[in-house]
Design a protein around this motif. Sequence first.
Motif, PDB file in Angstrom:
ATOM      1  N   ARG A  40      26.566   5.724  41.496  1.00 51.22           N
ATOM      2  CA  ARG A  40      26.031   6.196  39.763  1.00 51.22           C
ATOM      3  C   ARG A  40      26.109   4.410  39.574  1.00 51.22           C
ATOM      4  N   GLN A  69      17.293   8.299  37.849  1.00 53.13           N
ATOM      5  CA  GLN A  69      18.279   9.910  37.607  1.00 53.13           C
ATOM      6  C   GLN A  69      19.599  10.204  37.856  1.00 53.13           C
ATOM      7  N   ARG A  70      20.357  10.757  38.809  1.00 58.68           N
ATOM      8  CA  ARG A  70      21.763  11.513  38.425  1.00 58.68           C
ATOM      9  C   ARG A  70      22.232  10.521  38.995  1.00 58.68           C
ATOM     10  N   TYR A  71      21.518   9.558  39.388  1.00 61.21           N
ATOM     11  CA  TYR A  71      22.390   7.965  39.780  1.00 61.21           C
ATOM     12  C   TYR A  71      22.532   7.146  38.927  1.00 61.21           C
TER      13      TYR A  71
END
Length: 462
Positions: A40, A69-71
């Motif tokens: 991340r 997003q998730r990163y």
Amino acid sequence: MNAPSSPVRFDDARPRALAVAYDVAAEGTDVLLVRDVLGRFALVVDDRTKDIPALRSAAWSERLASELQRYSADRPLLLSSELFSADDLLGSDRAQPDPLRQPPTGHGSVRILDNTVVGQDWAHVSTPSVEPDGTRTHRTALYGFKGGVGRTTATAMLARYLADQGHVVLVVDLDLESPGAGPLLAAGTLPPRHGIVDQLVESAVGNADGLELVAPTGYRPSTGRGELWVAPARGRDTPDVAYSYVDKLNRVYADIPGMGFSDRLETAVRASEGAVACESESGRRPDVVLLDSRAGIHDIAAVTISRLCDLALLFGADNRQTWGGYGDLFAAWRSSGQARAIREKLRMVASMVPDSPQRPMDTYLESFREHSWECFSVLYDDDVPEPQSGRLVPGAFSPSLEDDSAPHHPIPILFEPGLIGLDADSAPGWQDRAFVQAAYRQFLTTATLLITADPQNYEGPR
């Protein structure tokens, strides 16, 4: 109803994060892109010399979260004024500029700090440290991306050959999960009580003094002046104490406060070198050290190639596994900005080269060289435009396919079926057999020239 957007995957995250970082740097402020161990990203903006409006900061943060997003980190954007130790973070020597792009004049700098659980040493190339007396032993790593390419046998052959030239040679077995060099070289002799794993385990608790790490191999070079020593991965068994190799191995990679694994591994190698000088009747330090490295993309290989050695001999066969593996490794060196530093250390070895009517040696080596050149090209300088004409010309280091001194040009070792599954204890004198000498002749002479050719790193037999 709008279709859901595709998820951002690991490979997508870095270029997206860099795009935001360059846009932020375009406003004249330095930025540091930090990736955590899960992949991340967070962006640290240096606002110590330029005020960043709150609305602008919020807009950048929202863009990072949306793009990644998730990163995206929980806090995608941080200002240096908000950090307790901004100088330490922004001044970290592990932070590297993007090797593929530089900000235009007037823009702020962009650097990347990549945090990983393992493998950090692949991206941090350095030269071996100098001894307190100003000397430095020449260290050569022998490495194969895949096992089974004859690396350990070649190590044993090269060690004897160098000893025959009058050198004090130490072989350090760093293939801890699959030790081979120690048993092969010390066949028929008494190995030392302790091995490299003992030094790693005992040093972690401050208990490494007095370890017996090296032993002579029993080989008597023809010149009468050379010596051949081995530091095995594993020590020897004793009648009264069980040698718990697996239990020790399970602990060698443990984190030790104030001393990383790379430091501990270098300390183990230096301790082995010092032990030779103490135990040798001549009192000579080894002037050549051969490091038999673990195969694969592993921390031991990373430290051995990137930090411990002056020269790395890369073993491989002409197949998809070899070029795919080295391609991934070379691409990682390029993306971390280490291409120029690492390529000076490398030389390809074509191991187990066939020579038959179905596949003649010359045809095989020609194919090997072409694939090797394609693979190494990511480490060579790209063509650059001339300032006046704009015509593309080769970079400062852009060797041709036929350049026999270039890192990609293979040193051949011929295939010899008699060496497959060799049991050194039951085949004494195997190195002196005519077919073995023929198979290794070019490798031994070329590797010796590479090891002894650099006067800055090598001082000759002492």
